[in-house]
Design a protein around this motif. Sequence first.
Motif, PDB file in Angstrom:
ATOM      1  N   LYS A  31       0.827  -1.209   0.000  1.00  0.00           N
ATOM      2  CA  LYS A  31       0.000   0.000   0.000  1.00  0.00           C
ATOM      3  C   LYS A  31       0.861   1.259   0.000  1.00  0.00           C
ATOM      4  CE  LYS A  31      -3.722   2.363   2.477  1.00  0.00           C
ATOM      5  NZ  LYS A  31      -4.650   2.321   3.646  1.00  0.00           N
ATOM      6  N   PHE A  34       2.619   1.634  -3.410  1.00  0.00           N
ATOM      7  CA  PHE A  34       1.654   2.004  -4.446  1.00  0.00           C
ATOM      8  C   PHE A  34       1.243   3.462  -4.318  1.00  0.00           C
ATOM      9  CE2 PHE A  34      -2.954   2.203  -5.676  1.00  0.00           C
ATOM     10  CZ  PHE A  34      -2.723   2.286  -7.041  1.00  0.00           C
ATOM     11  N   GLU A  35       0.998   3.928  -3.096  1.00  0.00           N
ATOM     12  CA  GLU A  35       0.610   5.322  -2.895  1.00  0.00           C
ATOM     13  C   GLU A  35       1.692   6.277  -3.394  1.00  0.00           C
ATOM     14  OE1 GLU A  35      -2.297   6.738  -1.908  1.00  0.00           O
ATOM     15  OE2 GLU A  35      -3.077   4.690  -2.085  1.00  0.00           O
ATOM     16  N   LYS A  38       1.686   6.034  -7.261  1.00  0.00           N
ATOM     17  CA  LYS A  38       0.446   6.623  -7.805  1.00  0.00           C
ATOM     18  C   LYS A  38       0.532   8.149  -7.810  1.00  0.00           C
ATOM     19  CE  LYS A  38      -3.351   6.503  -5.296  1.00  0.00           C
ATOM     20  NZ  LYS A  38      -4.613   6.016  -4.656  1.00  0.00           N
ATOM     21  N   ALA A 206      -2.298  -3.860  -7.562  1.00  0.00           N
ATOM     22  CA  ALA A 206      -3.105  -2.739  -7.057  1.00  0.00           C
ATOM     23  C   ALA A 206      -3.294  -1.672  -8.138  1.00  0.00           C
ATOM     24  CB  ALA A 206      -2.437  -2.136  -5.823  1.00  0.00           C
ATOM     25  N   ALA A 207      -2.236  -1.392  -8.884  1.00  0.00           N
ATOM     26  CA  ALA A 207      -2.322  -0.401  -9.961  1.00  0.00           C
ATOM     27  C   ALA A 207      -3.300  -0.852 -11.040  1.00  0.00           C
ATOM     28  CB  ALA A 207      -0.934  -0.172 -10.554  1.00  0.00           C
ATOM     29  N   SER A 208      -3.255  -2.126 -11.374  1.00  0.00           N
ATOM     30  CA  SER A 208      -4.157  -2.663 -12.396  1.00  0.00           C
ATOM     31  C   SER A 208      -5.609  -2.538 -11.956  1.00  0.00           C
ATOM     32  CB  SER A 208      -3.810  -4.133 -12.653  1.00  0.00           C
ATOM     33  OG  SER A 208      -4.734  -4.727 -13.541  1.00  0.00           O
ATOM     34  N   GLU A 209      -5.866  -2.827 -10.681  1.00  0.00           N
ATOM     35  CA  GLU A 209      -7.235  -2.781 -10.172  1.00  0.00           C
ATOM     36  C   GLU A 209      -7.769  -1.354 -10.119  1.00  0.00           C
ATOM     37  OE1 GLU A 209      -7.095  -6.783  -7.348  1.00  0.00           O
ATOM     38  OE2 GLU A 209      -6.814  -4.800  -6.436  1.00  0.00           O
ATOM     39  N   GLU A 210      -6.881  -0.366  -9.907  1.00  0.00           N
ATOM     40  CA  GLU A 210      -7.322   1.032  -9.822  1.00  0.00           C
ATOM     41  C   GLU A 210      -7.162   1.790 -11.138  1.00  0.00           C
ATOM     42  OE1 GLU A 210      -6.294   3.471  -6.553  1.00  0.00           O
ATOM     43  OE2 GLU A 210      -6.383   1.831  -5.091  1.00  0.00           O
ATOM     44  N   GLY A 211      -6.659   1.110 -12.165  1.00  0.00           N
ATOM     45  CA  GLY A 211      -6.473   1.752 -13.457  1.00  0.00           C
ATOM     46  C   GLY A 211      -5.367   2.785 -13.467  1.00  0.00           C
ATOM     47  N   VAL A 212      -4.349   2.562 -12.636  1.00  0.00           N
ATOM     48  CA  VAL A 212      -3.214   3.473 -12.551  1.00  0.00           C
ATOM     49  C   VAL A 212      -2.073   2.933 -13.404  1.00  0.00           C
ATOM     50  CG1 VAL A 212      -1.496   4.497 -11.000  1.00  0.00           C
ATOM     51  CG2 VAL A 212      -3.861   4.226 -10.235  1.00  0.00           C
TER      52      VAL A 212
END
Length: 244
Positions: A31, A34-35, A38, A206-212
């Motif tokens: 997390k 990723f933050e 992002k 995580a990026a894939s799931e949030e479209g980042v």
Amino acid sequence: MNISNEYLKKLSALIDEVAEKEEKNIDAAIKACFESLKNGKMLYTFGTGHSHLLAEEIFYRAGGLVRVYPILDEGLMLHAGAAKSTTLERLEGYAGVLAEHYALEEGSTLLIFSNSGRNAVTVEMVLEAKKRGLTVIAITNMTHTSAAASRHSSGKKLCDVADIVIDNHGCYGDASMEIGELRVSPTSTSVGAAILQAIVCGVVKAASEEGVDIEVFSSSNIDGGDAINQAHINNFTEKIRPLW
């Protein structure tokens, strides 16, 4: 069972133990990383002695995150003098110089590695990073660090100052195999590398799931890989000096 297979099975068991017991901490590390990514920030990596291998583990690697900036100081590596590296990692004030030189960016994350977690440079690098507004993730050996005194004047160890602590579940002294009066075959590098790659996997998921959009290197040894990697290098060469 021959002893080489015994070691490999022990290593495999340690990774299974980490997967079971460190899931919460690894998720927290994912997390945090990723933050940072992002929000356009960096992942810095740092270790001394053999731990510098982990600082390079996720840098410029096939399937690796592009925005990784390893803090690679020759004085703290073995090829520039093994005994000198040991001396420098115990030197207070050295981490402050490195932190200034690398201009650690607020909002980024520092991943830092030390099996013992007791030496001054490691502790101070965490303190310098936190002063600059970075989140700090430590991979260390809690069995060892619990049995060893700090070598920093504060009396603190890596596990005391990092925001997120992941235990590599190794033994005291790291060397895991007993042969007569000798102990050989450490586990910290192999288990640490597995933890890091698990974090990378989680970040990209995580990026894939949030479209980042998260930049990832290709292998330079597959067709088309050079072009993919060169584009990333062109985009980040001014920001990540080791890519030069």
